[in-house]
Design an enzyme around this catalytic site. Structure first.
Site, PDB file in Angstrom:
ATOM      1  N   GLY A 215       1.264  -1.445  -0.067  1.00 12.04           N
ATOM      2  CA  GLY A 215       0.061  -0.134  -0.219  1.00 12.04           C
ATOM      3  C   GLY A 215       0.823   1.157   0.653  1.00 12.04           C
ATOM      4  O   GLY A 215      -0.149   2.591  -0.041  1.00 12.04           O
ATOM      5  N   CYS A 216       1.603   1.105  -0.011  1.00 14.67           N
ATOM      6  CA  CYS A 216       2.713   1.934  -0.128  1.00 14.67           C
ATOM      7  C   CYS A 216       4.042   2.844  -0.587  1.00 14.67           C
ATOM      8  O   CYS A 216       5.049   2.194  -1.099  1.00 14.67           O
ATOM      9  CB  CYS A 216       3.923   2.035   0.984  1.00 14.67           C
ATOM     10  N   GLY A 217       3.674   3.424  -1.792  1.00 19.56           N
ATOM     11  CA  GLY A 217       4.007   4.272  -3.303  1.00 19.56           C
ATOM     12  C   GLY A 217       5.349   4.962  -2.666  1.00 19.56           C
ATOM     13  O   GLY A 217       6.560   4.873  -3.578  1.00 19.56           O
TER      14      GLY A 217
END
Length: 194
Positions: A108-110
């Protein structure tokens, strides 16, 4: 590799619990290595991994163009994880060696793993062109896209990104548990198709 697996779940429905079989999306570690040196490990759905690696390599600015990606080779490890070995232009690899990056990333973390704010918040280049898409066309394409989402049809839990040509329709759809992974897979598919 399977993109989903069948599990037994307890489902609450109308005040009662029922035990049923359900499909859940797979998410496995994917290691991206450049010239044998590990750069990042991320979690992703195990499909189209060469596309993911190519798209990630371009969208992260590791290379400036698709021509600087020379090779992609994916293999499954004994522990179930995957490794994609990427060969890039020598000058880009030299620059990559100077970059600092945390070697783990989450779905979920770009921004996970970037060393500086400047790396995390890079302004995108301006896009030229006069593309106009009506809201009706956009909504029709979103409805049509569902027909191309095989993993989501069975699990109901993955994202998709698509390459659509106005007036011609959907050309490429890729799915993944992570939105940015799905987009990188589309970018990579376009790169690999030239």
């Amino acid at each position: 590799a399977p993109t989903s697996s069948e599990v037994v779940v307890d489902r609450w429905r109308n005040g009662e619990i029922e035990r049923v079989l359900d499909q859940v999306a797979e998410e496995v570690p994917i290691a991206l290595t450049y010239h044998g040196i590990s750069y990042v490990v991320m979690l992703a759905t195990p499909s189209n991994l060469e596309d993911l690696a190519a798209g990630f390599t371009l969208s992260e600015g590791i290379v400036a163009s698709q021509d600087e990606i020379h090779s992609l080779e994916c293999s499954r490890r004994e522990d179930g994880a995957f490794e994609v070995r990427i060969g890039i232009a020598t000058e880009r690899f030299t620059t990559l060696l100077r970059r600092e990056r945390n070697t783990t990333g989450r779905t979920g973390c770009g921004l996970c793993g970037t060393a500086t704010i400047e790396e995390a918040i890079r302004p995108p280049p301006k896009v030229s062109g006069e593309l106009t898409v009506t809201s009706a066309d956009l909504h029709a394409t979103l409805l049509e896209m569902r027909q191309h989402q095989q993993i989501n049809t069975s699990t109901g839990s993955v994202h998709a990104a698509a390459w659509v040509l106005p007036g011609e329709g959907i050309r490429i759809v890729r799915e993944d548990v992570g939105r940015h992974n799905a987009l990188d897979k589309v970018i990579g598919a376009l790169i690999r198709a030239k």
